[in-house]
Design a protein around this motif. Sequence first.
Motif, PDB file in Angstrom:
ATOM      1  N   ALA A 145       0.345  -0.736  -0.302  1.00 53.32           N
ATOM      2  CA  ALA A 145       0.517  -0.365  -0.080  1.00 53.32           C
ATOM      3  C   ALA A 145       0.568   1.207   0.251  1.00 53.32           C
ATOM      4  CB  ALA A 145      -0.680   0.119   0.997  1.00 53.32           C
ATOM      5  N   TRP A 146       2.297   1.053   0.668  1.00 56.97           N
ATOM      6  CA  TRP A 146       2.882   2.041   0.618  1.00 56.97           C
ATOM      7  C   TRP A 146       3.129   2.458  -0.596  1.00 56.97           C
ATOM      8  CZ3 TRP A 146       8.179   3.187   1.273  1.00 56.97           C
ATOM      9  CH2 TRP A 146       8.999   4.140   1.645  1.00 56.97           C
ATOM     10  N   PHE A 147       4.151   1.537  -1.408  1.00 60.35           N
ATOM     11  CA  PHE A 147       4.486   2.348  -2.892  1.00 60.35           C
ATOM     12  C   PHE A 147       3.385   2.098  -3.621  1.00 60.35           C
ATOM     13  CE2 PHE A 147       7.402  -1.675  -0.629  1.00 60.35           C
ATOM     14  CZ  PHE A 147       8.793  -0.837  -0.878  1.00 60.35           C
ATOM     15  N   PRO A 155       4.467  13.532  -8.768  1.00 56.11           N
ATOM     16  CA  PRO A 155       3.928  14.025  -9.544  1.00 56.11           C
ATOM     17  C   PRO A 155       4.677  14.028 -11.010  1.00 56.11           C
ATOM     18  CG  PRO A 155       4.991  15.207  -8.218  1.00 56.11           C
ATOM     19  CD  PRO A 155       5.144  13.534  -7.044  1.00 56.11           C
ATOM     20  N   ALA A 156       5.137  12.859 -10.988  1.00 59.61           N
ATOM     21  CA  ALA A 156       6.053  12.952 -12.278  1.00 59.61           C
ATOM     22  C   ALA A 156       4.667  11.277 -13.605  1.00 59.61           C
ATOM     23  CB  ALA A 156       7.293  12.512 -12.994  1.00 59.61           C
ATOM     24  N   GLY A 157       4.464  11.210 -12.715  1.00 55.06           N
ATOM     25  CA  GLY A 157       3.465   9.936 -12.758  1.00 55.06           C
ATOM     26  C   GLY A 157       4.019   8.877 -12.352  1.00 55.06           C
ATOM     27  N   PRO A 158       2.535   7.560 -12.394  1.00 56.83           N
ATOM     28  CA  PRO A 158       2.593   6.498 -11.592  1.00 56.83           C
ATOM     29  C   PRO A 158       3.951   5.267 -12.526  1.00 56.83           C
ATOM     30  CG  PRO A 158       0.580   6.009 -13.216  1.00 56.83           C
ATOM     31  CD  PRO A 158       1.597   7.733 -13.419  1.00 56.83           C
ATOM     32  N   ALA A 159       4.600   5.874 -12.968  1.00 58.08           N
ATOM     33  CA  ALA A 159       5.004   5.011 -14.318  1.00 58.08           C
ATOM     34  C   ALA A 159       6.565   4.747 -12.925  1.00 58.08           C
ATOM     35  CB  ALA A 159       6.108   5.010 -15.136  1.00 58.08           C
ATOM     36  N   HIS A 160       6.843   5.299 -12.260  1.00 58.31           N
ATOM     37  CA  HIS A 160       8.357   5.858 -11.397  1.00 58.31           C
ATOM     38  C   HIS A 160       7.576   5.808  -9.789  1.00 58.31           C
ATOM     39  CE1 HIS A 160      10.098   4.073 -14.842  1.00 58.31           C
ATOM     40  NE2 HIS A 160       9.784   5.730 -15.717  1.00 58.31           N
ATOM     41  N   LEU A 161       9.119   5.270  -8.902  1.00 59.55           N
ATOM     42  CA  LEU A 161       8.655   5.887  -7.620  1.00 59.55           C
ATOM     43  C   LEU A 161       9.463   7.362  -7.395  1.00 59.55           C
ATOM     44  CD1 LEU A 161      10.169   2.457  -5.852  1.00 59.55           C
ATOM     45  CD2 LEU A 161       8.288   3.103  -5.353  1.00 59.55           C
ATOM     46  N   GLY A 163      10.312  10.313 -10.217  1.00 55.82           N
ATOM     47  CA  GLY A 163      10.793  11.533 -11.307  1.00 55.82           C
ATOM     48  C   GLY A 163       9.945  10.645 -12.565  1.00 55.82           C
ATOM     49  N   GLY A 164      10.263  11.074 -14.019  1.00 57.05           N
ATOM     50  CA  GLY A 164       9.792  10.074 -14.520  1.00 57.05           C
ATOM     51  C   GLY A 164      10.879   8.947 -15.668  1.00 57.05           C
ATOM     52  N   ASN A 165      11.617   9.188 -14.757  1.00 57.78           N
ATOM     53  CA  ASN A 165      12.398   8.040 -15.350  1.00 57.78           C
ATOM     54  C   ASN A 165      12.994   6.965 -14.439  1.00 57.78           C
ATOM     55  OD1 ASN A 165      13.295   9.240 -17.990  1.00 57.78           O
ATOM     56  ND2 ASN A 165      14.320  10.654 -16.524  1.00 57.78           N
ATOM     57  N   ILE A 166      13.309   5.922 -14.930  1.00 57.25           N
ATOM     58  CA  ILE A 166      14.582   4.423 -14.458  1.00 57.25           C
ATOM     59  C   ILE A 166      15.032   5.046 -13.684  1.00 57.25           C
ATOM     60  CG2 ILE A 166      15.709   3.571 -15.466  1.00 57.25           C
ATOM     61  CD1 ILE A 166      13.575   1.551 -14.195  1.00 57.25           C
ATOM     62  N   THR A 167      14.635   4.488 -11.945  1.00 55.96           N
ATOM     63  CA  THR A 167      15.824   4.402 -10.889  1.00 55.96           C
ATOM     64  C   THR A 167      16.324   3.348 -10.051  1.00 55.96           C
ATOM     65  OG1 THR A 167      14.438   5.245  -9.196  1.00 55.96           O
ATOM     66  CG2 THR A 167      15.334   6.522 -10.644  1.00 55.96           C
ATOM     67  N   TYR A 168      17.336   3.367  -9.572  1.00 53.65           N
ATOM     68  CA  TYR A 168      17.969   2.350  -8.802  1.00 53.65           C
ATOM     69  C   TYR A 168      16.382   1.756  -7.762  1.00 53.65           C
ATOM     70  CZ  TYR A 168      18.968   5.043  -4.314  1.00 53.65           C
ATOM     71  OH  TYR A 168      19.072   5.561  -3.796  1.00 53.65           O
ATOM     72  N   ALA A 169      15.694   2.361  -6.829  1.00 56.10           N
ATOM     73  CA  ALA A 169      14.328   1.487  -6.218  1.00 56.10           C
ATOM     74  C   ALA A 169      13.575   0.986  -7.338  1.00 56.10           C
ATOM     75  CB  ALA A 169      13.814   2.555  -5.754  1.00 56.10           C
ATOM     76  N   ASP A 170      13.010   1.759  -8.596  1.00 53.40           N
ATOM     77  CA  ASP A 170      12.187   0.977  -9.229  1.00 53.40           C
ATOM     78  C   ASP A 170      12.977  -0.594  -9.312  1.00 53.40           C
ATOM     79  OD1 ASP A 170      10.578   3.530  -9.622  1.00 53.40           O
ATOM     80  OD2 ASP A 170      11.545   3.690 -11.839  1.00 53.40           O
ATOM     81  N   LEU A 171      14.021  -1.010  -9.678  1.00 54.76           N
ATOM     82  CA  LEU A 171      15.398  -1.719 -10.310  1.00 54.76           C
ATOM     83  C   LEU A 171      14.248  -2.520  -8.971  1.00 54.76           C
ATOM     84  CD1 LEU A 171      18.478  -0.568 -11.983  1.00 54.76           C
ATOM     85  CD2 LEU A 171      16.060  -1.818 -13.364  1.00 54.76           C
TER      86      LEU A 171
END
Lengths: 237, 237
Positions: A145-147, A155-161, A163-171
């Motif tokens: 639920a937290w994620f 604010p950049a959208g729900p595709a990433h944790l 910002g709008g780009n891939i990050t180590y947290a997404d991985l």
Amino acid sequence: MPYELYYWPSIQGRGEFVRLALEEAGADYIDVAREPRKGVRAMQSFMDKSERPPFAPPFLKDGDVIIGQTAAILFYLGGKHGLAPGDEAGRMWMHQIQLTIADFVLEAHDTHHPISAGLYYEDQKDEAARRTQDFRDNRVPKYLAWFETILTRNPAGPAHLAGGNITYADLSLFQVIAGLAYAFPKLMKRELRNHRNVAALHKAVAERPRIKAYLESSRRIPFNESGIFRKYPELDA
Amino acid sequence: MPYELYYWPSIQGRGEFVRLALEEAGADYIDVAREPRKGVRAMQSFMDKSERPPFAPPFLKDGDVIIGQTAAILFYLGGKHGLAPGDEAGRMWMHQIQLTIADFVLEAHDTHHPISAGLYYEDQKDEAARRTQDFRDNRVPKYLAWFETILTRNPAGPAHLAGGNITYADLSLFQVIAGLAYAFPKLMKRELRNHRNVAALHKAVAERPRIKAYLESSRRIPFNESGIFRKYPELDA
């Protein structure tokens, strides 16, 4: 000079979070303990002699810089390879997310080892059953639920944790979901229906070209029952 | 503008590691949830609404910057108040030490809550006894040996974990030893005899003027059986 990653050679474990970041970055690295003539002995020897000995693997050598603790390694790599936000507040936010992922990973581990990492699962099965019920009923829903909230509020959208780009947290979130889906397929089938942005992120990361190539390579160690995420059907429901 | 620290008002808990750093730095801060007209409600409200909601307290506000996760807060404060090494490798080394302290603190907590943080200790006493035996026999000696090794190998001498000055990691190690000595007096009497540099650091930190004044003030919440370190005599030996 390639990075040197030191981690146990036969499990994904915590090292996998570092491997995924290195693979997505296209970074040159040596997985030292998996090298034929180095192995675990090289890792242990380093820990025995270093002026700054890590408490446990994984640790990363980048020339003279040695970094232990998975979240700290990713903090360091994220800045160097554009896998993290560029501003200080964003970098700290991402680190906070990663440290929370680390807490979640430890709880996933402790489902099968609630008493001692030094004992076999078979020696703590009753306690594991009890702890895992709490993990399924309370902890997994709370973390997911937290994620989901973070993704929804980005604010950049729900595709990433962040910002709008891939990050180590997404991985890393991809890896946690992959591991939980391996260990608890029944639970995760339900949970991913309720956390759609998390499910979409997991799917999208798996399809990134470098990650896809990595997952299909022999560099990706299969999940197994020595790692953090273990398939013990009696613990799933 | 003073820092705002958000943490549970009736326990030392993880917030205490932040309080100790703020006190040693002589920093101006508000302990928000302990303020009469703010309290826990202000903390909860922040978590409910923030674009970057912390998973759990403690978290720190410094103007627009919001940081959750104890080790991340200390990383941030250490740089601002000279409580960490000045070079990048040193800062990362100190962060690694702090993250290992965080792991140790969680294990100390899980001695009395090995099954679920949502249940009372009384509902998991048998499991707690088993887990704590492993903690006493294996984990405490392993962690303390690591701290002792680091102190011994510090090129600037064994008075500090890194460099020749007080850092947030020294303050945190003090807190862990204080907590363990409260919870496990018999165990720690033995262990501190075997880890003399750790024992000396604990003593020296307690005697620092600002820390001494803080420990004697009403700002220092006493250890109690709602916190991380709990005195359950049946778990000590």
